[in-house]
Motif scaffolding. Structure first.
Motif, PDB file in Angstrom:
ATOM      1  N   UNK A 161     -45.488  17.401  22.601  1.00 60.28           N
ATOM      2  CA  UNK A 161     -45.111  17.196  21.194  1.00 60.28           C
ATOM      3  C   UNK A 161     -45.042  15.711  20.837  1.00 60.28           C
ATOM      4  N   UNK A 162     -45.002  14.834  21.845  1.00 57.36           N
ATOM      5  CA  UNK A 162     -45.000  13.398  21.572  1.00 57.36           C
ATOM      6  C   UNK A 162     -46.355  12.911  21.048  1.00 57.36           C
ATOM      7  N   UNK A 163     -47.369  13.710  21.235  1.00 56.53           N
ATOM      8  CA  UNK A 163     -48.727  13.294  20.886  1.00 56.53           C
ATOM      9  C   UNK A 163     -49.113  13.861  19.530  1.00 56.53           C
ATOM     10  N   UNK A 164     -49.479  12.971  18.604  1.00 59.63           N
ATOM     11  CA  UNK A 164     -49.966  13.414  17.295  1.00 59.63           C
ATOM     12  C   UNK A 164     -51.009  12.420  16.782  1.00 59.63           C
ATOM     13  N   UNK A 165     -51.579  12.712  15.636  1.00 57.26           N
ATOM     14  CA  UNK A 165     -52.699  11.924  15.118  1.00 57.26           C
ATOM     15  C   UNK A 165     -52.314  10.536  14.627  1.00 57.26           C
ATOM     16  N   UNK A 166     -51.007  10.232  14.576  1.00 53.95           N
ATOM     17  CA  UNK A 166     -50.595   8.897  14.145  1.00 53.95           C
ATOM     18  C   UNK A 166     -50.776   7.852  15.251  1.00 53.95           C
ATOM     19  N   UNK A 167     -51.058   8.311  16.464  1.00 54.42           N
ATOM     20  CA  UNK A 167     -51.244   7.396  17.602  1.00 54.42           C
ATOM     21  C   UNK A 167     -52.652   6.816  17.564  1.00 54.42           C
ATOM     22  N   UNK A 168     -52.744   5.496  17.605  1.00 52.43           N
ATOM     23  CA  UNK A 168     -54.051   4.830  17.588  1.00 52.43           C
ATOM     24  C   UNK A 168     -54.714   4.843  18.959  1.00 52.43           C
ATOM     25  N   UNK A 169     -53.927   4.763  20.012  1.00 52.17           N
ATOM     26  CA  UNK A 169     -54.504   4.767  21.359  1.00 52.17           C
ATOM     27  C   UNK A 169     -53.448   5.137  22.385  1.00 52.17           C
ATOM     28  N   UNK A 170     -53.902   5.747  23.470  1.00 54.32           N
ATOM     29  CA  UNK A 170     -53.076   6.061  24.633  1.00 54.32           C
ATOM     30  C   UNK A 170     -53.393   5.042  25.717  1.00 54.32           C
ATOM     31  N   UNK A 171     -52.337   4.496  26.341  1.00 55.45           N
ATOM     32  CA  UNK A 171     -52.523   3.653  27.520  1.00 55.45           C
ATOM     33  C   UNK A 171     -51.976   4.440  28.700  1.00 55.45           C
ATOM     34  N   UNK A 172     -52.835   4.696  29.666  1.00 57.36           N
ATOM     35  CA  UNK A 172     -52.543   5.642  30.743  1.00 57.36           C
ATOM     36  C   UNK A 172     -52.275   4.907  32.052  1.00 57.36           C
TER      37      UNK A 172
END
Length: 446
Positions: free
Chosen positions: A59-70
């Protein structure tokens, strides 16, 4: 333009520093992890970046995130990662992100099996001393720097690049991302046996690093490393190559260069080689001889790299991050070289996958020979967490081929040893560990 970044495995040593720096630049930062230890926890909390709960949550992930740093700690079945993939959100490993974000035209990457952090720290110290504006990524806390990562629009980028895979989605070695025009290989000694099954596999990653450099780039390398020297001389690679050896010193421990003596605060042949590599890099960045030696005179070293943590009339205690065979040997030799007439006790913790691998432990043979007394500690719980078979202390002790050594597999016995050192004939204690050393805080123990 400010962006929103979500860091999966935000608690990592470098990852939490990336988060801190991106927040300082005005970006919106969120993150997650299934375990966050100190000092990451306190630093994230102070900045308001500590996740509200431990664990993964899609649920922390949504379309407002510009990029994921893994981070490397995250696995490919991570629910947040899976949702980000299905949502089409760009995903970067941290070295990939750093390399893509930097606009620097002068890129420095320090690679090699040992000495990366120290060499990087030396370069950073000199640049800061002379008020250079530069971005950086280094693997330890350094005096004068509040973070291990700085990303801006500087024209100079200095990074420590290791050979470990970047993330579960990006198995390229971290150092392959940076494409420097000034590079260093400090040496090659087989490590990370869970990734590189043979020594040749391990050497090949450095060949890949060299082949990724441009013809106008330069790579400095330690000529005293026979395997590295052969590779650099006998094989064909695009960049220019220049070898180096350690600085010469006088009886006072001062560097002798062009007939002049320059004071330094560090010691050990391995550090003098690291310093020569840093010297060449700084020269390539336009720093003249006198300016380099002026700056390096008060360089004390990176955290946990031959760090003096206690000193009295009877006992001197050093702590070091050494864990691989070549690092262990170089560190023991450095301390014995400085205290030739004193009784040296060395303690090494086996904590990494390679060091706990039964088939690899024999690589440690005679690496602690210059210690008058030696102890090797390992935690059986570390083996269980890594899903590795148990180790026999007797086998471990024999593998080191030291006449006065004990292998310890419980913290109670380790505490007894540390307590005894307070009153026995030990005059210098060297503790080498990349783990938790049974939970003992050496800074308060002595």
């Amino acid at each position: 333009m400010q962006k929103r970044y979500h860091l999966i495995a935000i608690g990592g040593s470098v990852m939490h520093n990336v988060a801190l720096d991106l927040a300082d630049l005005g970006n919106e930062i969120t993150g997650s992890d299934d375990e966050i230890y100190e000092p990451s926890k306190s630093r994230l909390l102070k900045k308001g970046l500590l996740p509200d709960k431990i664990g993964w949550d899609s649920d922390r992930i949504d379309d407002s995130i510009d990029a994921i740093i893994l981070g490397k700690h995250a696995r490919n079945d991570n629910p947040e990662l899976l949702k980000a993939q299905s949502s089409g959100i760009p995903i970067y490993s941290f070295p990939e992100f750093v390399a893509s974000k930097s606009k620097a035209t002068k890129r420095v990457c320090i690679s090699g099996s040992h000495g990366k952090t120290s060499t990087t720290a030396m370069i950073m110290h000199v640049l800061k001393y002379h008020d250079y504006d530069f971005d950086y990524l280094v693997g330890a806390n350094l005096d004068g720097f509040d973070k291990m990562v700085k990303l801006s629009d500087s024209d100079i980028l200095v990074v420590e690049g290791d050979e470990y895979p970047s993330s579960c989605l990006d198995m390229r070695a971290k150092m392959l991302h940076y494409r420097p025009n000034i590079a260093v290989i400090t040496g090659i000694a087989w490590d990370h046996v869970n990734i590189y099954k043979t020594y040749e596999d391990y050497k090949n990653i450095f060949r890949d690093f060299l082949n990724g450099l441009q013809k106008d780039a330069i790579c400095f390398f330690d000529q005293t490393d026979s395997d590295l020297n052969k590779m650099m001389i006998n094989e064909v690679f695009p960049p220019k190559r220049q070898s180096y050896n350690s600085f010469e010193t006088n009886k006072k421990g001062e560097i002798i260069y062009n007939g002049q003596a320059f004071p330094i605060s560090i010691f050990g042949n391995h550090n003098l080689k690291n310093l020569k590599a840093a010297y060449h890099v700084c020269q390539s960045l336009g720093i003249e001889n006198h300016a380099f030696f002026e700056a390096i005179a008060n360089f004390k070293g990176a955290a946990k790299r031959l760090e003096l943590i206690f000193e009295s009339e009877r006992l001197t205690v050093y702590k070091d991050f050494a864990h691989a065979p070549s690092k262990c040997e170089a560190t023991v030799n450095a301390v014995k070289g400085k205290y030739q007439n004193k009784n040296l006790t060395a303690i090494l913790e086996l904590h990494t996958f390679s060091s706990l691998d039964k088939s690899f432990i024999t690589q440690y043979a005679e690496t602690m020979s210059n210690a008058d007394k030696a102890f090797v500690y390992f935690d059986p719980n570390a083996l269980k967490m890594k899903q590795m078979p148990d180790l026999d202390p007797e086998f471990v002790a024999k593998s080191f081929k030291h006449p006065n050594i004990e292998a310890i597999d419980n913290s109670k016995r380790l505490k007894e040893v540390l307590e005894s050192i307070k009153t026995d004939d030990t005059e210098v204690l060297l503790v080498m560990s990349s783990g938790s050393l049974g939970g003992f805080d050496l800074t308060t123990f002595f």
